[in-house]
Scaffold this motif. Structure first.
Motif, short mmCIF file in Angstrom:
data_model
loop_
_atom_site.label_atom_id
_atom_site.label_comp_id
_atom_site.label_asym_id
_atom_site.label_seq_id
_atom_site.Cartn_x
_atom_site.Cartn_y
_atom_site.Cartn_z
N THR A 131 -9.78 58.21 -5.54
CA THR A 131 -10.61 59.21 -6.22
C THR A 131 -9.75 60.36 -6.73
O THR A 131 -9.93 60.85 -7.85
N LYS A 132 -8.80 60.80 -5.90
CA LYS A 132 -7.93 61.89 -6.31
C LYS A 132 -7.03 61.48 -7.47
O LYS A 132 -6.81 62.26 -8.42
N SER B 3 -10.21 57.98 -0.78
CA SER B 3 -9.97 59.38 -1.15
C SER B 3 -8.78 59.49 -2.10
O SER B 3 -8.81 60.25 -3.08
N GLU C 206 -11.06 54.61 4.09
CA GLU C 206 -11.53 55.92 3.65
C GLU C 206 -10.39 56.73 3.05
O GLU C 206 -10.56 57.41 2.03
N ASN C 207 -9.21 56.65 3.67
CA ASN C 207 -8.06 57.35 3.10
C ASN C 207 -7.69 56.81 1.72
O ASN C 207 -7.41 57.57 0.79
N SER D 292 -16.67 52.41 -3.17
CA SER D 292 -17.07 53.51 -2.30
C SER D 292 -18.49 53.32 -1.78
O SER D 292 -18.84 53.83 -0.70
#
Length: 390
Positions: A261-262, A258, A254-255, A20
């Motif tokens: 991370t989720k 994300s 970026e998706n 990231s």
């Protein structure tokens, strides 16, 4: 969730933070002409200009093609183990093409299609997975979900790193295309301002027997110049498409970041919460089952008490009735007495009737006897003697 899965999720957190924090460079906004380029970049542009041989059509056609070789290798490496199902709509389109060529029907291979009436009739469309899930352990299901999430997390991290390389190589390809476009434009400018006018002057100054040959060479040079112009235009289009792919790669990255991370948050925070809530649900369910068992036992006790009380009442009534009865029921005695009296009266009546019939019969017998004597007496009084014999 197992301790191994928990440790892997925590290890992945540092890797997520590292990917990231990676900052990707932006593409150069405009092309720098050869005259304004820095010395090192100008040297590279001249080196690419040297790749052009205007007498060789192949060098014009392949001009700039070598810049895409390394980018193509990375793309092929990323797609080597990818199945059509992992590409989404693009994979569906590709599969449609392949199956059309091979003669198969995509609808027959699509598990998301609506089942036919025959499949519903034969039970092929039954939700068998939900049936099997009823007999799996809860912890086993949580571990299975955790393993799937870890697998997705590793794949996404791998994709992010691959996309970093793809972005870098795409950006290099974008810049390399810029150098080739600059080199091609510089060569076109050189042809328009120097080479072609000089060749035209040679045609005019050539002897008459050489003029046709020189004119053909000039036409070939102009045709090669036009081919180069078209090739430079194609390179511009390719550079534009490449520039559009750069933000697309960033968006996908970026998706993916994300999602990773989720997923990691789900593994570290949500899954333990699931386990806690499911443990509470198990306790609540067991308490409910115990309460229902107690209620059933209480209901059974009440039913037994009520049934036993009713049975006792009925048995007591029967016993007391039998106890209070005499040896013979008075009604039975009355009936027997009335029957006996009727029998005696009937016997007396029959006897009286019989006596009356006997008296009547005696009178009839006396009368018949008297009549018989009179007849016999009359018969003896006859002269022919027949009466005496009678």
């Amino acid at each position: 969730m197992t301790s191994t899965a928990r440790q892997e999720a925590r290890k992945a957190l540092a890797e997520i933070e590292a990917v990231s924090a990676t900052i990707l460079p932006d593409p150069a906004p405009d092309l720098v002409p050869l005259e304004a380029a820095p010395p090192a970049e100008a040297e590279g542009i001249r080196r690419r200009m040297a790749e052009l041989d205007m007498a060789d059509t192949g060098s014009i056609i392949s001009f700039g093609a070598a810049a895409q070789a390394e980018l193509q290798q990375i793309s092929q490496a990323m797609l080597s183990d990818v199945r059509n199902k992992d590409v989404g709509p693009a994979g569906d389109s590709l599969r449609q093409i392949v199956t059309t060529i091979r003669g198969f029907s995509v609808s027959e291979l699509d598990v998301r299609r609506k089942p036919s009436w025959w499949e519903r009739l034969t039970g092929k469309a039954a939700p068998f997975a939900r049936f099997l899930a009823r007999y799996e352990t809860v912890q086993g299901q949580i571990d299975s979900v955790t393993d799937d999430l870890l697998s997705h997390e590793h794949k996404l991290l791998k994709d992010i790193k691959s996309l970093d390389k793809l972005y870098e190589k795409t950006l290099d390809f974008y810049n390399e295309l810029g150098h080739y476009i600059t080199a091609g434009e510089a060569r076109l400018k050189e042809l328009d301002t120097t080479t072609i006018p000089a060749r035209a002057a040679e045609v005019d100054a050539a002897a008459e027997d050489q003029q046709m040959l020189r004119a053909q060479e000039l036409r070939d040079l102009r045709a090669a110049r036009d081919d180069l112009e078209r090739r430079v235009h194609d390179l511009r289009l390719t550079r534009q498409v490449t520039m559009q792919s750069l933000p697309s790669i960033r968006m996908v990255q970026e998706n993916d970041k994300s999602l990773v991370t989720k997923i990691n948050s789900t593994l570290v925070n949500t899954v333990p919460l699931w386990e806690t809530q499911l443990a509470q649900a198990v306790t609540i369910q067991r308490s409910r089952e115990a309460a229902e068992a107690l209620r059933a036992a209480g209901d059974l006790t009440n039913e037994l008490l009520t049934a036993n009380a009713e049975n006792l009442r009925q048995a007591n009534r029967t016993v007391r009735q039998e106890m209070e009865r005499g040896v013979f029921d008075i009604e039975a005695v009355k009936t027997a007495n009335a029957t006996l009296i009727a029998t005696i009266q009937e016997s007396l009546q029959i006897a009286d009737e019989g006596k009356a019939r006997r008296a009547t019969a005696e009178k009839d017998l006396q009368k018949m006897e008297a009549e018989l004597r009179d007849t016999l007496a009359s018969a003896r009084a006859r002269k022919d003697g027949a009466g005496a014999r009678a």
